[in-house]
Structure formats: C-alpha cells, structure tokens
Write a protein that holds these residues in place. Sequence first.
Motif, mmCIF file in Angstrom:
data_model
loop_
_atom_site.group_PDB
_atom_site.id
_atom_site.type_symbol
_atom_site.label_atom_id
_atom_site.label_comp_id
_atom_site.label_asym_id
_atom_site.label_seq_id
_atom_site.Cartn_x
_atom_site.Cartn_y
_atom_site.Cartn_z
ATOM 1 N N ALA A 246 -39.376 3.841 19.289
ATOM 2 C CA ALA A 246 -39.245 4.939 18.571
ATOM 3 C C ALA A 246 -40.348 5.463 18.752
ATOM 4 N N LEU A 247 -41.084 4.845 18.031
ATOM 5 C CA LEU A 247 -43.326 5.815 17.816
ATOM 6 C C LEU A 247 -43.103 6.653 19.302
ATOM 7 N N ASP A 248 -42.567 6.488 19.869
ATOM 8 C CA ASP A 248 -43.640 6.817 21.248
ATOM 9 C C ASP A 248 -42.544 8.256 20.725
ATOM 10 N N ILE A 249 -41.056 8.048 21.429
ATOM 11 C CA ILE A 249 -40.696 9.390 21.632
ATOM 12 C C ILE A 249 -40.887 10.610 19.973
ATOM 13 N N ARG A 250 -41.593 9.809 18.841
ATOM 14 C CA ARG A 250 -41.661 10.701 17.834
ATOM 15 C C ARG A 250 -43.623 11.038 17.407
ATOM 16 N N LEU A 251 -44.028 10.813 18.063
ATOM 17 C CA LEU A 251 -45.582 10.928 18.753
ATOM 18 C C LEU A 251 -45.508 12.247 19.245
ATOM 19 N N ARG A 252 -44.289 12.277 20.660
ATOM 20 C CA ARG A 252 -43.929 12.695 21.890
ATOM 21 C C ARG A 252 -43.435 14.424 21.182
ATOM 22 N N CYS A 253 -42.883 14.426 20.019
ATOM 23 C CA CYS A 253 -41.530 15.086 19.556
ATOM 24 C C CYS A 253 -42.383 15.698 18.401
ATOM 25 N N LEU A 254 -42.997 14.920 17.950
ATOM 26 C CA LEU A 254 -43.839 15.339 16.208
ATOM 27 C C LEU A 254 -45.528 15.807 15.790
ATOM 28 N N GLY A 255 -45.626 14.954 17.231
ATOM 29 C CA GLY A 255 -47.375 14.752 16.919
ATOM 30 C C GLY A 255 -47.903 14.019 16.024
ATOM 31 N N THR A 256 -49.123 13.645 16.177
ATOM 32 C CA THR A 256 -49.605 12.464 15.305
ATOM 33 C C THR A 256 -49.515 13.087 13.961
ATOM 34 N N ASN A 257 -49.430 14.311 13.726
ATOM 35 C CA ASN A 257 -50.013 14.393 11.773
ATOM 36 C C ASN A 257 -48.901 15.038 11.371
ATOM 37 N N HIS A 258 -47.151 14.430 11.617
ATOM 38 C CA HIS A 258 -45.875 14.387 11.214
ATOM 39 C C HIS A 258 -46.035 13.046 9.607
ATOM 40 N N PRO A 259 -45.210 12.979 9.431
ATOM 41 C CA PRO A 259 -45.043 12.083 8.127
ATOM 42 C C PRO A 259 -44.610 10.905 9.467
ATOM 43 N N GLU A 260 -43.419 11.342 9.499
ATOM 44 C CA GLU A 260 -42.462 10.500 9.892
ATOM 45 C C GLU A 260 -42.945 9.827 11.095
ATOM 46 N N SER A 261 -44.191 10.365 11.680
ATOM 47 C CA SER A 261 -44.575 9.723 13.191
ATOM 48 C C SER A 261 -45.864 8.780 12.684
ATOM 49 N N ALA A 262 -46.339 9.149 11.298
ATOM 50 C CA ALA A 262 -47.232 7.802 10.396
ATOM 51 C C ALA A 262 -46.066 6.438 9.704
ATOM 52 N N GLU A 263 -44.942 7.132 9.612
ATOM 53 C CA GLU A 263 -44.306 5.837 8.567
ATOM 54 C C GLU A 263 -43.450 5.049 10.028
ATOM 55 N N THR A 264 -43.502 5.308 11.235
ATOM 56 C CA THR A 264 -43.036 5.045 12.050
ATOM 57 C C THR A 264 -43.997 3.712 12.676
ATOM 58 N N ALA A 265 -45.278 4.768 12.340
ATOM 59 C CA ALA A 265 -46.341 3.478 12.986
ATOM 60 C C ALA A 265 -47.117 1.853 11.486
ATOM 61 N N THR A 266 -46.575 2.382 10.707
ATOM 62 C CA THR A 266 -45.806 1.649 9.894
ATOM 63 C C THR A 266 -45.440 0.470 9.766
ATOM 64 N N ALA A 267 -44.233 0.706 10.335
ATOM 65 C CA ALA A 267 -43.119 -0.174 10.411
ATOM 66 C C ALA A 267 -43.047 -0.848 11.810
ATOM 67 N N LEU A 268 -43.826 -0.597 12.866
ATOM 68 C CA LEU A 268 -44.624 -1.334 14.079
ATOM 69 C C LEU A 268 -45.283 -1.711 13.236
ATOM 70 N N ALA A 269 -46.520 -1.960 12.617
ATOM 71 C CA ALA A 269 -47.592 -3.136 12.194
ATOM 72 C C ALA A 269 -46.397 -3.879 11.273
ATOM 73 N N ASP A 270 -45.814 -3.460 10.651
ATOM 74 C CA ASP A 270 -44.925 -4.278 9.248
ATOM 75 C C ASP A 270 -44.266 -5.179 10.407
ATOM 76 N N ALA A 271 -43.428 -4.612 11.879
ATOM 77 C CA ALA A 271 -43.014 -5.465 12.521
ATOM 78 C C ALA A 271 -44.055 -6.960 12.696
ATOM 79 N N ASP A 272 -45.094 -6.555 13.097
ATOM 80 C CA ASP A 272 -46.880 -7.350 13.767
ATOM 81 C C ASP A 272 -47.201 -8.161 13.031
ATOM 82 N N LEU A 273 -47.117 -7.739 11.458
ATOM 83 C CA LEU A 273 -47.108 -8.456 10.463
ATOM 84 C C LEU A 273 -46.723 -9.756 10.200
#
Length: 817
Positions: A246-273
């Motif tokens: 999902a993060l790969d798609i959002r980064l391509r569609c929305l870029g790195t400066n969109h809140p949803e991209s940041a929230e998805t990256a946070t979710a990925l970190a949460d999973a690794d935690l």
Amino acid sequence: MVLLCAACVCASPRGQALGLYARGSYADAAPLFAEALRDSLVRNGTNHIDSARLMHEAGANLYCLGRYADAEELLKAALAAKEAVLGPDDPELARTLNNLAVIHDARGNAVVAETLYSRALAIKEKALGRDDPSLAHELNNLAVLHRGQGRLDDAARYFVRALELREKELGAAHPQVAQSLCNLAALHRARGDAANAAPLLDRALAIRRNAFGSNHIEVANSLMDIALLRALEGDHASARTTIASALDIRLRCLGTNHPESAETATALADADLALSNWPAALGEAADALAMFDAAVGLTGGEAYSDAVRASQQRATEICLAAIARGARADAAAAAFAVMEQSRARRFLDQLAAASAARSAGLSRADAGREEQLHRRIQAVLERKHTELARTEAVQDRAALVSCELELTSLLGELRALEDEFARTYPRYADLRRPVIASMHDVRASVLASNELMVAYWQGSDTLYACVIGAATQRFHAVPVDMRQLKARIVRYIDVLENERPEPVFSAAAYALHEAIVAPFVSSGEVASAAPLWIVPHGMLSAVAFEALLCSTNGGGFAGADYLFNHAPIAYVPSATVLRMIRRDEAAGRSNASARVPALLFGDPAYTAAQCGGGGARAEGIEPLPGTRAEVEAVAGLLCGVDAGAYTFLGTNASESVVKRLSGTGELAAARVVHFAAHTFAPGEREGITEPCIVLSLCGDAGEDGFLNMSEVLTLKLDADLVTLSSCASGWVRAEDRMDGISGLARAFFHAGTPRLLVSLWGTDDDASAAFMRSFYAALMRGGGRADALGSARRAMLASAFNHPGLWAAFVMTGEWR
C-alpha cells in the motif's frame, strides 16, 4: 470519500482535470482546475452553476492533495453559489455538503459533519425518493461517522442499506460497491468479527483491481483495510507485507509530502514494532516523521496542520519505543533528536521566520519589502477572519473566495521573495529553515554548566524523558497508566484553582511529583540545577511544577517542601527554541533598542459605565478594577515619578494605542510590556476564532477591542519581558499541547521577546496585584527573573495569600536569566 460531479472528459482544462482526478493524478489536475475556475469566474461570475461546479471540483481535488484549508473555502463558496442558483433543496447541493462534512470530520468536528451529512441525505430523499441508488453515498458517510462515534448499530443499518442500493443499481462489480464492502467490513472489525470482515475485504480488493488496475489509490486503500484486519488477528508479518504494498502505491500516487503517505509509513513502522524488529521500526518511523514535516506545508492553516501533527505523534512514539528497546546504541541522543523533530514545530517555524527577518542582515529596502508584504497578507487575513466571524446566514461567500484567491497570490509572492533573499543573503536561508538542536549542541553551546533540562514526551502507555546537563545525558522510558496520570494532573490543577485545604493539596502535589519528577531526576540533581528547565509535552504542559512537593515534610502552606525551593524553574517549548532565543541575544539583536522602562496596560473599559455612558462593543465581560491598582503599583516601581507617562488605563488601554505604539517604535523601546486584562480562547465567546487579549471595548474607532494572536504576530517588540497578568493567558489548551505553549504566548515570542510571564489559571485580583508587586520589586533589586519569581513566591507564602493556587499560576516561559 470526495465525489466529483460527473462530466465528459474532453480536451478542455476542466475535462483534462477530471480525467487526471479519476486516475488519482491530483497534483497534475490542480493547475487545470484552477485555470478552468479562473476562466469561469471571469466569464460568468461567482453565482453561476459552471463556477459553482468548478469550485466544488477544484475543492475536492485540493482535499485529495491534503490542502484542507483551501479545499474548505472553495467548497463553502461552491455551496453558497449552488444555493443561490439552484435553491436550497436541489440534489446537487448534496455533493458539496458531503465534501464539507468530510473536512469537518477530519478536523474532529463530528457534530457539524453529522449535520451536513444529514442535510445532504434529507435533500436527496425528498427529491429522489428513499430508494434512489445515489443515496448510498450519504448513507455510507453517515455510517462511517457513526462507526467512529461507537454507534455501531446505527452504522450497520446505514451500511447495509447503502450496499443494497448500490448492488441493485450498479451491479456487484462496481467500485462504489467495493467502498460499501470495505466500510461494512470495518464495522465487523470494530466488533472483533474478523471472520465476516475478511471475505468482504477480499471481494472489494478484487473489484478495485479489476476496475482500476493494481496501482491505483483505491487499491492501496483496500490493502490498508486488509492489513488492519490481519494485525487485529495477530498476523503482523502478513500485515507488514500488505502495508508495504500500500505504501508503494501511495508514494507513487500521492508523493512523499502527503499525510496519507506519512500515515502509511507509520503503520509500517507499527507492524515492525509488533514484530520486535526495532531497527526497521525506527527507520520507517523516522521516514514518516520527515513525510509529516513535508505534509504540514500543504495543509494550510493551523486547524489542519494540527491534525497532521497529531498523526505525527504516533510516529514519534514508535521511534522512542524502538530506541528504548535497544534500536540505537546512542539512545539518549537519538531519542532527544526524535523529540525535538516533532516538538513545537508550528511555533518553531514562526519563530524562525521572525528571527531570519531580524538577523539575516537584510537591507532597509528589502526589510521594507518583506514587512509590506506581510502587512498585505495580514490585511487579507483580517478581512477573512472578520467575514468568518459572522454567522453563516450573513457571510459573503464571494468575498471569502476573493480573499482566498488574493491570499494564494500573496503567498506566492512571499515564497518568491524568500527564495530571492535566500540567494542574496546566505544567512537568511539558514535562519529561515531552523536546524533542530542535537543533544551535543544543547550540552556544548546552549546550556550553562549549572543548568539541567528535562525534556518530556507523553506516549500512550509510557512517559519518556531525556535528561541533559553538563555531567549527564540519559533517556528514560517509564511505563505509566495514562488514565491514572491524567487523573492525578486533573486533581492537582483542581486543588490549586479552587484553593482546596492543605491536606488535600499536599496529597495531590506529592503524588504528582512522584509520578513525573522523581522517576527522572534525583533530589541532588535538582538541588544543583540553576535552573531546572522543563520541556513539557501533552498533559504536562498544564502542570505548574513549582508547587509540586518533593516530600511531605514541613507544616502548612508556608513550610511545605515545594520544588521551586530546591531549584529555580523555567519552561521552554523545545531546546531548539531556547537555542534560537540565546543566539539572538548573543548577537545583540534582542533588547538592543530598549530605552523606556516599561509600557503597561490595565483596567480596560468593558462596560457602559466605564465608557462614560456609551455602549461597549461586547456585553457580559466583567470589569477588572483591581488591575488599575496593579498597573499603577508596578509602574511606580519600574518608572518612578514618570509612571503616568507609561501607563494606559480605561479607554486608553486600547488596540489602537498598542498598534500605534508599535508603529512608532515606542513599543519596541520598552524593556517591559505588561498587560493586565482578560484573555479569551477561541470559541469562548461568539466570533472569537483566535486567542486574544481583551482591551478597551469603547472609544477605539476602527478596532473591535480584541487583540488577537494574528495581530500580536505583527507587533514590533524588543522587550526584555512581556507579562500577561490575566486569567489563563498561559493555559495550554489541548490543541496547543503539541507546542507546549499557549497560542497567545507563542505570538508574543514571534513578535520579539525572549521571555514571558504568564498565568496558567485565573487568581484573585488582590493576590495577583500582590504577586506582581513582589516580583517586580525583586527584579529591580537585581538577579535573574527566575530568582525574582522565587522571591515573589516566598513573599506570598509569608502573607495572607499563601495558598499555592494564588502564586503557582504565574510561570516563566523562555529565557530565565
């Protein structure tokens, strides 16, 4: 989900924009929507259906880009235009009402969102009947809102009805059916029913992939729904894989400066935690923090950037949790860097802008250009705020659209000017973009050898702190029951504000000390600190540390073992802010022009009687006659026989006087600026949209009497100290706790003072006057401001005003020396 009007995709700018929107290319669509809207406004004016639809479509696209403030204003204008052209009951209004509701829901304003959704549903049911399939959109949005409120039965009823309507009219494989399936699945997930949720999500993903392909934003949304369900089931490895897609798609569609991209990256970190993969969690959460920083610039307005910063808090906590579990060998330095990156950023950005303008060596002509542009921006903002303060029924939407277009142009000019200055003045670029202070910087060049700093961070179940001094740098992570901690803080504030009996105070003050001070610093460290710097976060921003009890020794209020007796205490929103303040003072730019002892404002005219029989502009504001004696006493101490020349009382304690003194440079020439007046928070009275000081409400043509935060930001101050001796001038509201400082105090720092004396709650007039007399008398005897505060507190303890609630409210924020 924002819905656009159906339209033919053709070669026109609007048609091209709609086509790009449908493919999720929101950034490419934005300039085409803007071009089409400008053309329509010129050709047709505001109250024309083509202009109304374009405002709706452009606003919907800006929402998808994360530019929430701009989106809201366009959608409001679209709604007003549609009502004027089509009437209040046309079904087309429902689309715009829905979009406005989405924005209010994102801001946490569920009551307004529900009102808008319900109105949209009622309009369409009346016009189209209860079985029209287009009602599914309104039903779905109301259901999502109810689910978020925990009203699961209401949500289920709406979700099922929406799904039935869509399947009947659109067929089982339509993308809107997929949306209903995802929302119904989320309801099952909220009930803990993963078995019924999973097949709905799988079906929705298949529909979206078939309709849009594998790299569309809606596919990413489905993947995130599936990942959440897998995490709920405890399958964190599978959830992580899905989130990464999902993060790969959002980064391509929305870029790195969109809140949803940041929230998805946070979710990925949460999973690794959750997988105990500490280094990966730390790296991903750090990436998310950088994305959140970039996203804030897009949102527009504090109401929207705050929502992004709130999401950023989780990424910060993941970083701290990973560091506490061994992800970094240099735990203290790494944890401190993460805290500083997320701390007080709204305030820090404002302070950096002001510092750059003062300190970069701009020529007089260039400084004048920047000042003039800021004044033009402020004038438009004041017009906008004046219009927004009116009731919805009388607001001029055309004027608001005009303000938005003018602001867009002026902000573009400001960015161009800042780019020019960055090329012309090398220091400007460095100052304009504040470099976050590292722990090494703070120990080496910010703190003196006897200063100790405790930088807190409130997590969901852990209280973190970095302790920094000449002989120490360490990181603590203390597990805490946050509900219990909140209860202790609320109890402590209650016993102070309401002057509870000594045994009640003693128990509350000692219990809170043991929860938030004792686990992090020893009594010996506190005793050797001068001062003890507190960098608060979250709920701790509301705590007066001075009155905490280090032990239950001592007798009565006068003999209690207060923390302030062990060390002077000072507060700062972040270490980076402290570095900026001290850098400016070291450069000789702070207080360089101060020649007048003080300017003091008090006892403003609030009532008809005070106004000499004329009407005041607001009713029901209690006069403050005690502040007249306070101001006169302080003026006598600071100004001597000339005190009358520096005091402004009654109708002279006015907005126009403050602004005139700022314009002539007299305000900047004052070493001390003292306000003794009411302060109001946003929403405390009708029409108040910003924190403000309430000055005279009569005899001040052209001003409303409310000196608000935006107006304070434009003042020219070079004061050594600003005192806001007013009810709750320093109270840090929940929405300001990410900054750790009240909005009003933040504005005065921006205007040019290194320190403020503020009040965390309202106190007795006589007690406030006594405290201020003692404080300024001690200040005139020499020594630091924190020492003067300690002297004033001890004087209060030896008087009839010895309850801590009468003196602990006054705290120093900023430079203590």
